[in-house]
Design an enzyme around this catalytic site. Structure first.
Site, PDB file in Angstrom:
ATOM      1  N   CYS A 138       7.199   8.047   8.843  1.00 51.36           N
ATOM      2  CA  CYS A 138       6.825   9.169   7.979  1.00 51.36           C
ATOM      3  C   CYS A 138       8.092   9.958   7.674  1.00 51.36           C
ATOM      4  O   CYS A 138       8.969  10.075   8.534  1.00 51.36           O
ATOM      5  CB  CYS A 138       5.867  10.122   8.695  1.00 51.36           C
ATOM      6  SG  CYS A 138       4.512   9.347   9.540  1.00 51.36           S
ATOM      7  N   GLY A 154      -3.902  -6.437  11.185  1.00 50.67           N
ATOM      8  CA  GLY A 154      -3.954  -5.431  10.119  1.00 50.67           C
ATOM      9  C   GLY A 154      -4.573  -5.929   8.838  1.00 50.67           C
ATOM     10  O   GLY A 154      -5.804  -5.958   8.681  1.00 50.67           O
ATOM     11  N   THR A 203       4.981  -1.476   8.132  1.00 54.29           N
ATOM     12  CA  THR A 203       5.193  -2.262   6.905  1.00 54.29           C
ATOM     13  C   THR A 203       6.652  -2.258   6.454  1.00 54.29           C
ATOM     14  O   THR A 203       7.409  -1.338   6.758  1.00 54.29           O
ATOM     15  CB  THR A 203       4.334  -1.686   5.760  1.00 54.29           C
ATOM     16  OG1 THR A 203       4.569  -0.285   5.694  1.00 54.29           O
ATOM     17  CG2 THR A 203       2.867  -1.949   5.989  1.00 54.29           C
ATOM     18  N   ASN A 231       0.832  -1.202   0.000  1.00 51.67           N
ATOM     19  CA  ASN A 231       0.000   0.000   0.000  1.00 51.67           C
ATOM     20  C   ASN A 231       0.860   1.243   0.000  1.00 51.67           C
ATOM     21  O   ASN A 231       1.987   1.248   0.498  1.00 51.67           O
ATOM     22  CB  ASN A 231      -0.970   0.003   1.194  1.00 51.67           C
ATOM     23  CG  ASN A 231      -0.376   0.650   2.430  1.00 51.67           C
ATOM     24  OD1 ASN A 231      -0.398   1.882   2.566  1.00 51.67           O
ATOM     25  ND2 ASN A 231       0.180  -0.171   3.328  1.00 51.67           N
ATOM     26  N   LYS A 259       5.587   3.359  17.630  1.00 50.80           N
ATOM     27  CA  LYS A 259       5.493   2.305  16.604  1.00 50.80           C
ATOM     28  C   LYS A 259       6.729   2.350  15.715  1.00 50.80           C
ATOM     29  O   LYS A 259       7.016   3.366  15.082  1.00 50.80           O
ATOM     30  CB  LYS A 259       4.214   2.508  15.783  1.00 50.80           C
ATOM     31  CG  LYS A 259       4.009   1.419  14.740  1.00 50.80           C
ATOM     32  CD  LYS A 259       2.625   1.498  14.142  1.00 50.80           C
ATOM     33  CE  LYS A 259       2.394   0.430  13.104  1.00 50.80           C
ATOM     34  NZ  LYS A 259       1.036   0.488  12.536  1.00 50.80           N
TER      35      LYS A 259
END
Ligand SMILES: Cc1cc2nc3c(=O)[nH]c(=O)nc-3n(C[C@H](O)[C@H](O)[C@H](O)COP(=O)(O)O)c2cc1C
Length: 306
Positions: free
Chosen positions: A132, A267, A195, A70, A167
């Site tokens: 991020c 998930g 991921t 994704n 996380k």
């Protein structure tokens, strides 16, 4: 035999170890017709950012063997609309409500927490998504740099007394270093993993399938990788760990508990069967009964390696 599925992650107590993973369960309400949400240990929201985000251009999701890729790009309603439109439903739930936050610089994360302070009595914990790019520091992912993990954790720690879950990304050579940085910064809990970087190719068109070329790889294929990362973390830190990666069945949950996780998140499996999280809780109870385990917490870290 009475089965006690409850687990404690420091001050965060869960009725059972099954949580849903951020970005795969919307804001929970979307799943309320498929799942008795109060049967879960808790729900984790989509990553919430300072401003609304439309996310990345398509394609944003592609199925690959044993998993999916994704590149959603943190599409979400933004913190103001989250408080206004999503919190009223979340407030009605009895299970634990964990809000996942994200941003492009430390100030973004701080701004989201500042706003959430107004509804904090209805939030049980925060999960900090560090996968991020830090746009102020050349776009390198926050979570890949122990120094930035430390700085971010410390900044957020000063803002809230709620349990802070950091996380971690698995896309590093030493996840233990990241865990230690989060621990030193004041994290209460670690969650692992986000991921893995992956790529899928459309051979006919000679093009990447995802609009962003690479994306996040998740699903059954990553379970052994994620288990190894949790195991590495378990050796490196004392904090409770939430295991994430490829969980589809109760047996997967038990594997994560044995290697040292105190809870898990489900998930990609939610895309295959939207009611799977509740089914896993039911199945966990049956597995414990079959194995003669009356308290699931006794399995945490009970892996025998000698
Ligand atoms: C479609 C999709 C969207 C995701 N969005 C987020 C997100 O917004 N924030 C986050 O922290 N993790 C996000 N993740 C990562 C998951 O929470 C989880 O860490 C990862 O998918 C591994 O677990 P799984 O193999 O059970 O899916 C997303 C995963 C998927 C598949």
């Amino acid at each position: 035999m009475e089965i006690d599925l409850s687990v404690d992650l420091g001050s965060l107590n869960l009725a059972n170890p099954v949580l849903t993973a951020s970005g795969t369960f919307g804001y929970a309400q979307e799943f309320s017709e498929f799942v008795n949400l109060n049967r879960l240990g808790g729900v984790v929201t989509k990553s919430i950012t300072r401003y609304p985000r439309p996310g990345n251009p398509p394609h944003r999701i592609v199925e690959v063997s044993c998993g999916m890729l994704n590149s959603i790009g943190l599409a979400n309603v933004g913190v103001d609309a989250f408080i206004r439109e999503k919190m009223p439903f979340l407030r009605t739930l009895q299970c634990r409500k964990i809000v996942n936050i994200a941003g492009e610089c430390i100030e973004d994360y701080v701004a989201v927490l500042e706003k959430l302070a107004s509804v904090e009595e209805d939030i049980d914990a925060y999960e900090v998504n560090l996968s991020c790019p830090n746009v102020k520091e050349g776009g390198r992912t926050f979570g890949k740099d122990p120094e930035q993990v430390f700085k971010m954790t410390r900044a957020l720690r000063q803002m809230t007394g709620k349990p802070l879950i950091v996380k971690l990304t698995p896309n590093v050579s030493d996840i233990g270093e990241l865990g230690k940085a989060a621990e030193e910064g004041g994290a209460d809990i670690l969650s692992a993993v986000n991921t893995f970087v992956g790529l899928a190719v459309d051979v006919e068109r000679r093009r990447p399938i995802l609009g962003t070329v690479t994306g996040g790889f998740s699903g059954p294929a990553i379970k052994p990788l994620a288990l190894a990362k949790v195991w590495e973390l378990r050796q490196a830190v004392d904090l409770p760990i939430i295991g994430i990666g490829g969980i589809f069945r109760a047996n997967d949950v038990l594997e994560f508990l044995l290697v040292g996780a105190s809870a898990v998140q489900v998930g990609t499996a939610n895309f295959v069967d939207p009611s799977i999280s509740e089914k896993i809780v039911d199945e966990l109870e049956q597995s414990c009964r079959r194995m003669g385990i009356s308290r699931i917490r006794d399995l945490i870290g009970a892996l025998e390696t000698t």
